[in-house]
Design an enzyme around this catalytic site. Structure first.
Site, PDB file in Angstrom:
ATOM      1  CG  HIS A  97      -3.183  54.999 -49.195  1.00  0.00           C
ATOM      2  ND1 HIS A  97      -3.112  54.075 -50.213  1.00  0.00           N
ATOM      3  CD2 HIS A  97      -3.616  54.320 -48.108  1.00  0.00           C
ATOM      4  CE1 HIS A  97      -3.487  52.886 -49.749  1.00  0.00           C
ATOM      5  NE2 HIS A  97      -3.791  53.006 -48.466  1.00  0.00           N
ATOM      6  CD  GLU A  98      -3.548  55.734 -44.518  1.00  0.00           C
ATOM      7  OE1 GLU A  98      -4.692  55.310 -44.220  1.00  0.00           O
ATOM      8  OE2 GLU A  98      -2.620  54.972 -44.858  1.00  0.00           O
ATOM      9  CD  GLU A 105      -5.255  49.518 -49.528  1.00  0.00           C
ATOM     10  OE1 GLU A 105      -5.786  49.738 -48.423  1.00  0.00           O
ATOM     11  OE2 GLU A 105      -4.109  49.910 -49.819  1.00  0.00           O
ATOM     12  CG  HIS A 162      -8.093  53.894 -46.297  1.00  0.00           C
ATOM     13  ND1 HIS A 162      -8.684  52.734 -46.703  1.00  0.00           N
ATOM     14  CD2 HIS A 162      -6.751  53.704 -46.455  1.00  0.00           C
ATOM     15  CE1 HIS A 162      -7.736  51.861 -47.083  1.00  0.00           C
ATOM     16  NE2 HIS A 162      -6.555  52.432 -46.951  1.00  0.00           N
TER      17      HIS A 162
HETATM   18 ZN    ZN Z   1      -4.682  51.476 -47.342  1.00  0.00          ZN
END
Ligand code: ZN
Length: 501
Positions: A263-264, A293, A267
Site C-alpha cells: 500500500h505505502e 489513495e 503511494h
Molecule cells: Zn493510503
C-alpha cells in the site's frame, strides 16, 4: 514584467515554499520513526515555526503581485495558466483563514489529539466531547471564512480533494450502501473463510526482506526512498528523489506487513513519479488525497490480492518462510478476500471498508449542515453501525473514538479513502483493457508495464488536472462505483460460493 521574468520570479518564490514543506515533511517523518520521546516539545515548536513561515510566504504581497502579472501574460489553457491557477487556489485558501483562527485551530488540534488519546484509552467520550465541540466550532468558522456563501462541508472537503462536492459524493455513497450491505449479509450467512494459510510464524526481519523485494519488483526505487519502522504505516514524499515509507508487522500473520508495505509503495510510486522538472512549482505535487489513495489501493488490492500476482509472489514467500511451502495460490487467495462486518475501520476488509466511510460521511455532513451536535455523536455512530453492518460497538473506544481524524480537525478527509478505492478499480480496469497481457505478466513477475501505464496516465501530470478530469482522461469515463462494485462482488461471490450477480 515580461512572461519569462514573471514566471522565473513565481518559481523562485514557490521553490522556497516547497523547500519549507519538504523540511516540515522530513521533520514529521523523523518524529514518527527516529526521534527520541523527549524530542516532542522541541519538534512541535519547529513544526509550528515552519508552518508559520510557510503561511507568511504564501500570503505575502509580493507573491500576490507576481501571480497577478503571470496571470495576465499566461496563454489561457496553457501549462503556465495551470501553474497560476493552482498557485492561486492555495494562496486563496491560506488568505481567507484569519491568522487568529489558524492559531486557535492549531492549538485546539494539539490539545485535542492529547485528549483523544486519553479518552480512547479510557473509552470515555465525555472527556473528549468539550475538545471536539471546540474543534467543530472552529471548523465551522473556518468553513464560513472559506466559503462565505457556499456550502460549509464542501469547503472542508476541498482541503483534501480539490473540487469535489457533497452533492457529488452523496449519490456515490448511497449506491455503495445499497449494493454493499446485502453483499456483506450474504457473505456472513455463507460461513467463515479459512484464514489459516495466512497465519504461522513470520520473523520480522524476513517480513521486511519480503516487503522490500516486492516493493522493488513493482518499481520502488530504493535509491530515491527508504523503508523504516513506525507505529502507523505512512508514506512521506519529501521530493521525487526522496520518498520514505514505513511499516509495522505482526509475527503470526504476514498480511498486515505485506499489504501495508505494498500500500505505502503505491503511494511512493506516485511521489517518485511526479515530474522532477516541476518539483519546485505549484503543479509539482500530487493532485489530491483521493488520487493518492487510488495509487496505494491499486497496488495493494487490484494487483496484490490477485491470483496472477500470487503465482509469482508465493514462491518468494515460501523461500523465506518454510512453513508455507505446501501452500497453493488457491488455498491462500480466499484468506485475502474476507468480507466480514467489523467495528474498526483500519482493520476492515475490502468489502466492508467503504461502509465505514459511509458512516463517517453521514455524520460529518450533518455536523456541518446543522442537525447534529457533538453530544449526539456516540448514539448516532452506534445506530449507523447497527443499521449498515448489523453490529454495535460495546464502548466508545471501538466506536466513535477509534479514529484520530476528528481530533486533528480533519473533517472531510474520510471520503477520500472511498474515492481512492473507486478510482483504483476504475484505473486498473482501464489498464487491463489497454496493456496487453497485463496479468500474465504479473504471474511472471513482470510488474513494470502497469507502472509505466500509471506513469503515463497519472504520475507525470502532477497537479495539472483536477482528479475528476484526470480520471476521465485516463479511463474514458467519469469516476463511478461500477468497476469497484463489479470487482468486489465477483471476488466475494467466488470466495463465499454466492450466486454471481
Ligand atoms: Zn493510503
Amino acid at each position: 514584467m515580461s512572461e519569462n521574468r514573471c514566471f522565473d520570479r513565481l518559481y523562485a518564490l514557490w521553490g522556497e515554499i516547497k523547500d519549507l514543506e519538504s523540511a516540515a515533511a522530513l521533520a514529521e517523518w523523523d518524529q514518527e520513526t527516529m526521534m527520541p520521546p523527549r524530542g516532542v516539545e522541541g519538534r512541535s515548536r519547529v513544526a509550528a515555526t515552519l508552518a508559520g513561515v510557510r503561511h507568511a510566504r504564501l500570503t505575502a504581497p509580493e507573491l500576490a503581485d507576481v501571480l497577478a502579472a503571470c496571470a495576465e501574460s499566461a496563454e489561457p489553457g496553457s501549462l503556465e495558466a495551470a501553474q497560476v491557477a493552482e498557485a492561486r487556489r492555495q494562496v486563496d485558501r491560506a488568505t481567507r483563514i484569519p491568522p487568529s483562527l489558524a492559531t486557535a485551530l492549531a492549538r485546539a488540534r494539539s490539545t485535542g489529539v492529547a485528549a483523544w488519546q486519553e479518552a480512547r484509552e479510557q473509552r470515555d467520550f465525555q472527556s473528549f466531547a468539550p475538545h471536539l465541540s471546540r474543534i467543530v466550532e472552529l471548523k465551522r468558522r473556518e468553513a464560513a471564512a472559506l466559503a462565505p456563501d457556499g456550502r460549509p462541508y464542501d469547503a472542508l472537503l476541498d482541503e483534501f480533494e480539490p473540487g469535489i462536492t457533497e452533492e457529488e459524493l452523496a449519490p456515490l455513497f448511497t449506491t455503495l450502501r445499497r449494493e454493499l450491505t446485502p453483499l456483506i449479509q450474504a457473505a456472513a450467512g455463507a460461513g467463515e473463510v479459512d484464514e489459516s494459510p495466512a497465519r504461522g510464524s513470520f520473523p520480522a526481519e524476513d517480513q521486511r526482506r519480503l516487503g522490500m523485494r516486492v516493493a522493488e519488483a513493482v518499481g520502488f526505487d530504493f535509491e530515491a526512498g527508504r523503508l523504516d519502522r513506525s507505529t502507523h504505516p505512512f508514506c512521506q514524499g519529501i521530493h521525487p528523489g526522496d520518498v520514505r515509507i514505513t511499516w509495522r508487522w505482526q509475527e503470526d500473520d504476514f498480511r498486515p506487513a505485506f499489504f501495508g508495505i505494498l500500500h505505502e509503495t503505491g503511494h511512493a510510486l506516485y511521489e517518485q513519479g511526479l515530474p522532477e522538472a516541476w518539483s519546485r512549482t505549484p503543479l509539482g505535487s500530487a493532485i489530491s488525497l483521493g488520487l493518492h489513495e487510488s495509487q496505494s489501493r491499486l497496488w495493494e488490492n487490484q494487483v496484490g490480492r490477485s491470483k496472477a500476482f500470487w503465482r509469482w509472489a508465493l514462491p518468494l514467500l515460501a523461500e523465506l518462510f518454510p512453513g508455507v511451502r505446501e501452500l497453493t495460490v488457491e488455498r491462500l487467495w480466499p484468506a485475502l478476500h474476507t468480507a466480514r462486518p467489523s467495528l474498526i475501520r483500519v482493520e476492515a476488509d475490502e468489502a466492508t471498508y467503504n461502509l465505514h466511510v459511509v458512516i463517517r460521511f453521514e455524520i460529518e455532513r450533518r455536523l456541518f449542515a446543522g442537525g447534529l451536535e457533538v453530544d449526539e455523536l456516540p448514539a448516532r455512530w452506534d445506530d449507523l453501525y447497527e443499521e449498515l453492518m448489523g453490529i454495535r460497538p460495546d464502548h466508545a473506544g471501538e466506536g466513535v473514538l477509534q479514529d484520530i481524524h476528528w481530533a486533528m480537525a480533519s473533517f472531510g478527509y474520510f471520503p477520500t479513502y472511498t474515492l481512492g478505492t473507486l478510482a483504483s478499480a476504475q484505473l486498473f480496469a482501464a489498464a487491463r483493457r489497454e496493456v496487453e497481457g497485463l496479468e500474465e505478466g504479473f504471474a511472471a513477475g513482470e510488474l513494470r508495464p502497469l507502472l509505466a501505464w500509471l506513469r503515463e496516465k497519472v504520475h507525470r501530470h502532477g497537479a495539472r488536472y483536477r482528479a475528476a478530469e484526470l480520471i476521465q482522461r485516463a479511463t474514458g469515463k467519469p469516476l463511478g462505483p461500477e468497476d469497484f462494485l463489479a470487482y468486489v462482488k465477483d471476488v466475494t461471490a467466488e470466495v463465499y460460493g454466492l450466486p454471481k450477480v
